[in-house]
Design a protein around this motif. Structure first.
Motif, mmCIF file in Angstrom:
data_model
loop_
_atom_site.group_PDB
_atom_site.id
_atom_site.type_symbol
_atom_site.label_atom_id
_atom_site.label_comp_id
_atom_site.label_asym_id
_atom_site.label_seq_id
_atom_site.Cartn_x
_atom_site.Cartn_y
_atom_site.Cartn_z
ATOM 1 N N SER A 31 -6.619 6.006 -5.158
ATOM 2 C CA SER A 31 -7.305 7.266 -5.426
ATOM 3 C C SER A 31 -7.576 8.093 -4.180
ATOM 4 O O SER A 31 -7.884 9.265 -4.283
ATOM 5 C CB SER A 31 -8.643 6.983 -6.128
ATOM 6 N N GLN A 32 -7.464 7.494 -2.997
ATOM 7 C CA GLN A 32 -7.848 8.218 -1.795
ATOM 8 C C GLN A 32 -7.013 7.784 -0.598
ATOM 9 O O GLN A 32 -6.729 6.614 -0.420
ATOM 10 C CB GLN A 32 -9.334 7.974 -1.501
ATOM 11 N N THR A 33 -6.620 8.759 0.212
ATOM 12 C CA THR A 33 -5.911 8.476 1.455
ATOM 13 C C THR A 33 -6.900 8.556 2.607
ATOM 14 O O THR A 33 -7.609 9.540 2.745
ATOM 15 C CB THR A 33 -4.773 9.491 1.681
ATOM 16 N N THR A 34 -6.939 7.531 3.433
ATOM 17 C CA THR A 34 -7.879 7.474 4.541
ATOM 18 C C THR A 34 -7.165 7.744 5.867
ATOM 19 O O THR A 34 -5.940 7.671 5.960
ATOM 20 C CB THR A 34 -8.547 6.095 4.618
ATOM 21 N N GLU A 35 -7.936 8.054 6.897
ATOM 22 C CA GLU A 35 -7.367 8.276 8.222
ATOM 23 C C GLU A 35 -6.708 7.002 8.741
ATOM 24 O O GLU A 35 -5.661 7.039 9.393
ATOM 25 C CB GLU A 35 -8.464 8.736 9.182
ATOM 26 N N TYR A 36 -7.319 5.866 8.439
ATOM 27 C CA TYR A 36 -6.748 4.591 8.847
ATOM 28 C C TYR A 36 -5.376 4.388 8.208
ATOM 29 O O TYR A 36 -4.412 3.999 8.874
ATOM 30 C CB TYR A 36 -7.690 3.451 8.451
ATOM 31 N N SER B 37 0.818 -1.202 0.000
ATOM 32 C CA SER B 37 0.000 0.000 0.000
ATOM 33 C C SER B 37 0.858 1.262 0.000
ATOM 34 O O SER B 37 0.599 2.197 -0.767
ATOM 35 C CB SER B 37 -0.928 -0.005 1.224
ATOM 36 N N PHE B 38 1.875 1.290 0.840
ATOM 37 C CA PHE B 38 2.718 2.490 0.914
ATOM 38 C C PHE B 38 3.424 2.762 -0.410
ATOM 39 O O PHE B 38 3.509 3.900 -0.863
ATOM 40 C CB PHE B 38 3.745 2.353 2.034
ATOM 41 N N PHE B 39 3.944 1.701 -1.028
ATOM 42 C CA PHE B 39 4.684 1.875 -2.270
ATOM 43 C C PHE B 39 3.787 1.815 -3.504
ATOM 44 O O PHE B 39 4.280 1.837 -4.633
ATOM 45 C CB PHE B 39 5.802 0.830 -2.364
ATOM 46 N N ASN B 40 2.484 1.727 -3.277
ATOM 47 C CA ASN B 40 1.510 1.777 -4.366
ATOM 48 C C ASN B 40 1.766 0.693 -5.411
ATOM 49 O O ASN B 40 1.805 0.948 -6.616
ATOM 50 C CB ASN B 40 1.530 3.158 -5.028
#
Length: 398
Positions: free
Chosen positions: A378-383, A335-338
Motif C-alpha cells: 500500500s505504500q512506497t517508503t524512502e528505504y 518486494s519489488f515484484f509484489n
C-alpha cells in the motif's frame, strides 16, 4: 570516460549474489559511458568469463584467496590461519588496486567498488590501503573506494562478538577516500551503534531495476493462466530448507492437483548426503508431478524476471534461527515484484518485510490464508526506493 573497478574476490561460481551482480551489470543499459573491469577469483567459472566477454565486460581473474574461507569461523578466535588469510588477501587487494591504476593515466577518474565485505575482508582492505600509503604509492588516494558491508555479528548482544566488526570497519573508514555503505536497515543501525560512520544504504544489485516494469505490473503468460508458487530459489542448503522440498511438493500437489504450478530453482555448490538424497527425490518428483517445474541451473536476468513476474506466492523454507540476523535477497525480490511470502518463523526477513510494508505470513507448517494471496503493498517508503536504485547511477550520483 569514467573508470569503474569492481573488486569481487567472491565471484567464482555460477550462482549467488556475486554472479547476479555480473549479470546485472551486463543487462544495464548505461546512461553514462563507464569502462568496467571486474577483479574476480582466480578460479572464476569459465561460463562467467565467457558471458562477460560476450557483453563487453572485462573480468581479470586475480584473487587466489578463498574469499569465504573463514566466514563461519568464530571471530573471537585469533588463529594463525585467520591472520595469514587476512595478510594474504591484503596483498591481493593491494596488487589489484595497483594493477588497475597502472592502466589508467589519471587516478582521479577511478572508482573502486567492493560489493560484498565482511569484517575480515575489511581488515585486509585497510591493511592494503595502509601499505600503499606507507610505501608512498599514494596515487590511490585520489580515487574513491566504495565499500559495501553485507554481514553483521550473529550474536550482536555479545560485546566480544562485535569487536572484530568494530575494529575492522573503524580502521577502514579512517581513510578519507573510503565510503562505507550497508546492505540493509538493520546492518546500518548495527554499524552505527558501534561508532562506525555509514554513508547510507547501497542498492540491491540482484537485478537492473530501472530496466524492468513496475513490480506491480505482472507479465501476462498466455500459455498458462494458473497460479504459480515458487518453493525455492538459490544455493541448495540445509539451513535454507532444501531438504523440506520433497514433502512440501507432495503435500501441495495433492491438495491443488494441476491447478497450481510449483517451481524450484537451485544450484548445487556444496553437496552432502542429505542434499544429494533430496536432489534424487526432486528428480523423481519432476517426472511424476506434472505441475512441478525443476530448474537446476542459475537463472539469467531474463529467466528470473520471467518467473518472478508470473509468481503468485513464495514459500520461504529458511530456518528462522539461521536467518535471525542474516539478510537475504529474497526479501527484496519478493518486494519489488509484489509477491506475498509465507515463512517458517520470525527472522530478519519478517522484520524486513515489515519495514517494506510487504505482505507475509508466518507458519511453521508453511500453510497460509487465502487472504495472503490478495494482499498488495500500500505504500512506497524512502528505504524501499534506496534499495532499488541502479548501481551505476548510485555509484556516480555525487
Amino acid at each position: 570516460m569514467q573508470t569503474l573497478v569492481i573488486i569481487d574476490p567472491g565471484l567464482y561460481e555460477v550462482g549467488g549474489h556475486h554472479a547476479a551482480l555480473l549479470y546485472t551489470m551486463a543487462a544495464k543499459k548505461q546512461k553514462k559511458t563507464v569502462d568496467i573491469t571486474i577483479y574476480s577469483s582466480f578460479h572464476v567459472a569459465n561460463e562467467l568469463n565467457e558471458f562477460a566477454s560476450s557483453k563487453d565486460l572485462k573480468i581479470k581473474p586475480w584473487f587466489k584467496s578463498n574469499f569465504y574461507q573463514h566466514f563461519e569461523d568464530n571471530p573471537n578466535f585469533k588463529s594463525a590461519k585467520l591472520n595469514s588469510f587476512i595478510r594474504g588477501l591484503a596483498l591481493e587487494f593491494k596488487s589489484a588496486i595497483l594493477d588497475a591504476l597502472e592502466r589508467k593515466a589519471t587516478a582521479g577518474d577511478v572508482t573502486f567498488w567492493y560489493p560484498c565485505v565482511n569484517w575480515e575482508h575489511a581488515n585486509a582492505l585497510s591493511l592494503a590501503l595502509s601499505q600503499l600509503a606507507d610505501s608512498q604509492q599514494s596515487v590511490d588516494c585520489a580515487c574513491k573506494h566504495k565499500v559495501c558491508s553485507m554481514f553483521m555479528s550473529q550474536k550482536p548482544e555479545h560485546k566480544l562478538s562485535n569487536l572484530p566488526y568494530e575494529t575492522a570497519f573503524r580502521r577502514l573508514t579512517k581513510f578519507l577516500n573510503v565510503e562505507l555503505f550497508a546492505s540493509d536497515w538493520e546492518l546500518r543501525e548495527y554499524l552505527e551503534r558501534l561508532g562506525i560512520k555509514v554513508c547510507g544504504i547501497h542498492p540491491c544489485y540482484l537485478l537492473p531495476w530501472s530496466s524492468l516494469k513496475s513490480g506491480k505490473e505482472k507479465y501476462i503468460n498466455a500459455e498458462n493462466s494458473s497460479r504459480t508458487f515458487l518453493l525455492y530459489m538459490g544455493d541448495a542448503k540445509e539451513n535454507k530448507g532444501f531438504t523440506l522440498l520433497p514433502a512440501l511438493i507432495k503435500s501441495l500437489s495433492a491438495y491443488y492437483s494441476n491447478n497450481v504450478k510449483f517451481v524450484v530453482q537451485y544450484t548445487m555448490t556444496w553437496s552432502s548426503p542429505e542434499l544429494a538424497l533430496t536432489e534424487q527425490q526432486l528428480n523423481k518428483l519432476a517426472e511424476q508431478v506434472e505441475s512441478f517445474e525443476l530448474h537446476k541451473a542459475f537463472w539469467s536476468v531474463g529467466e528470473l524476471i520471467h518467473i518472478l513476474s508470473s509468481t503468485n506466492l513464495i514459500f520461504c523454507t529458511y530456518e528462522a534461527s539461521a536467518y535471525h540476523f542474516k539478510s537475504s535477497g529474497l526479501a527484496w525480490l519478493a518486494s519489488f515484484f509484489n509477491i506475498p511470502v509465507v515463512l517458517r518463523g520470525e527472522s530478519w526477513l519478517t522484520r524486513e518485510f515489515t519495514r517494506l510494508r510487504h505482505p507475509f505470513e508466518v507458519s511453521p507448517t508453511l500453510t497460509y490464508s487465502t487472504q495472503l494471496l490478495e494482499k498488495t503493498i500500500s505504500q512506497t517508503t524512502e528505504y524501499r526506493r534506496s534499495l532499488f536504485l541502479e548501481p551505476i547511477d548510485w555509484l556516480y550520483k555525487n
